[in-house]
Scaffold this motif. Sequence first.
Motif, PDB file in Angstrom:
ATOM      1  N   GLN A 112     -23.942 -18.688  15.346  1.00  0.00           N
ATOM      2  CA  GLN A 112     -24.305 -18.965  16.738  1.00  0.00           C
ATOM      3  C   GLN A 112     -23.180 -19.722  17.441  1.00  0.00           C
ATOM      4  OE1 GLN A 112     -28.045 -21.109  15.989  1.00  0.00           O
ATOM      5  NE2 GLN A 112     -29.155 -19.323  16.690  1.00  0.00           N
ATOM      6  N   ILE A 113     -23.335 -19.892  18.734  1.00  0.00           N
ATOM      7  CA  ILE A 113     -22.466 -20.798  19.487  1.00  0.00           C
ATOM      8  C   ILE A 113     -23.294 -22.033  19.827  1.00  0.00           C
ATOM      9  CG2 ILE A 113     -21.037 -18.953  20.432  1.00  0.00           C
ATOM     10  CD1 ILE A 113     -23.158 -20.545  22.932  1.00  0.00           C
TER      11      ILE A 113
ATOM     12  N   ARG B 132     -25.851 -23.023  24.951  1.00  0.00           N
ATOM     13  CA  ARG B 132     -25.706 -24.391  24.441  1.00  0.00           C
ATOM     14  C   ARG B 132     -24.269 -24.882  24.340  1.00  0.00           C
ATOM     15  NH1 ARG B 132     -30.350 -22.263  22.393  1.00  0.00           N
ATOM     16  NH2 ARG B 132     -32.185 -23.611  22.357  1.00  0.00           N
ATOM     17  N   ASP B 133     -23.300 -24.039  24.708  1.00  0.00           N
ATOM     18  CA  ASP B 133     -21.940 -24.580  24.817  1.00  0.00           C
ATOM     19  C   ASP B 133     -21.820 -25.479  26.043  1.00  0.00           C
ATOM     20  OD1 ASP B 133     -22.220 -21.960  26.199  1.00  0.00           O
ATOM     21  OD2 ASP B 133     -20.230 -22.473  26.966  1.00  0.00           O
ATOM     22  N   MET B 134     -22.726 -25.301  27.029  1.00  0.00           N
ATOM     23  CA  MET B 134     -22.613 -26.055  28.276  1.00  0.00           C
ATOM     24  C   MET B 134     -22.698 -27.560  28.042  1.00  0.00           C
ATOM     25  SD  MET B 134     -22.052 -26.196  31.413  1.00  0.00           S
ATOM     26  CE  MET B 134     -22.016 -24.449  31.816  1.00  0.00           C
ATOM     27  N   ARG B 135     -23.615 -27.979  27.177  1.00  0.00           N
ATOM     28  CA  ARG B 135     -23.785 -29.420  26.937  1.00  0.00           C
ATOM     29  C   ARG B 135     -22.551 -30.013  26.254  1.00  0.00           C
ATOM     30  NH1 ARG B 135     -28.932 -28.231  22.959  1.00  0.00           N
ATOM     31  NH2 ARG B 135     -29.789 -27.545  24.935  1.00  0.00           N
ATOM     32  N   VAL B 136     -21.890 -29.203  25.418  1.00  0.00           N
ATOM     33  CA  VAL B 136     -20.665 -29.680  24.751  1.00  0.00           C
ATOM     34  C   VAL B 136     -19.527 -29.770  25.769  1.00  0.00           C
ATOM     35  CG1 VAL B 136     -18.966 -29.169  22.958  1.00  0.00           C
ATOM     36  CG2 VAL B 136     -21.403 -28.773  22.518  1.00  0.00           C
TER      37      VAL B 136
ATOM     38  N   SER C 198     -25.188 -28.374  18.626  1.00  0.00           N
ATOM     39  CA  SER C 198     -24.689 -29.034  19.838  1.00  0.00           C
ATOM     40  C   SER C 198     -24.941 -30.546  19.818  1.00  0.00           C
ATOM     41  CB  SER C 198     -25.300 -28.392  21.083  1.00  0.00           C
ATOM     42  OG  SER C 198     -26.721 -28.441  21.028  1.00  0.00           O
ATOM     43  N   GLY C 199     -26.097 -30.973  19.283  1.00  0.00           N
ATOM     44  CA  GLY C 199     -26.388 -32.405  19.246  1.00  0.00           C
ATOM     45  C   GLY C 199     -25.403 -33.162  18.362  1.00  0.00           C
TER      46      GLY C 199
END
Length: 109
Positions: free
Chosen positions: A58-59, A20-24, A72-73
């Motif tokens: 978590q990341i 979920r770091d990808m979306r950031v 992330s949202g």
Amino acid sequence: MTITITAFKQSPDRGRGLARDMRVRWALEEAGQPYEVRLLSFEQLKQPAYRTLHPFGQIPAYQEGDLILFESGAIILHIAERHGGLLPLDAIARARAISWMFAALNTVE
Ligand SMILES: N[C@@H](CCC(=O)N[C@@H](CS)C(=O)NCC(=O)O)C(=O)O
């Protein structure tokens, strides 16, 4: 102010970009904002020091000066509100885009 996000040191998805770091990263790239990435092991995520950044260990976590965010949202919404180009300016269109953002994180995910 430097933006730093956290990500896995070793990718469980073998680099397929599913963490979920990808979306950031994507939002920051689209917004043209430079950022640094702090790579962490699973063990480091669970340490008390890291939980001051992310209560669930978590990341991704996001740091920008005194501002610390997790989820992330929430991070993406913050980026989109701070920098142009990610959300429409028109209030109704903006609300609709945010509705899809919540849908992506809940119903879709
Ligand atoms: N709802 C959170 C989920 C964060 C999440 O599940 N992160 C995963 C990687 S994609 C993680 O850190 N897993 C390690 C763990 O839970 O120990 C978000 O969107 O930021």
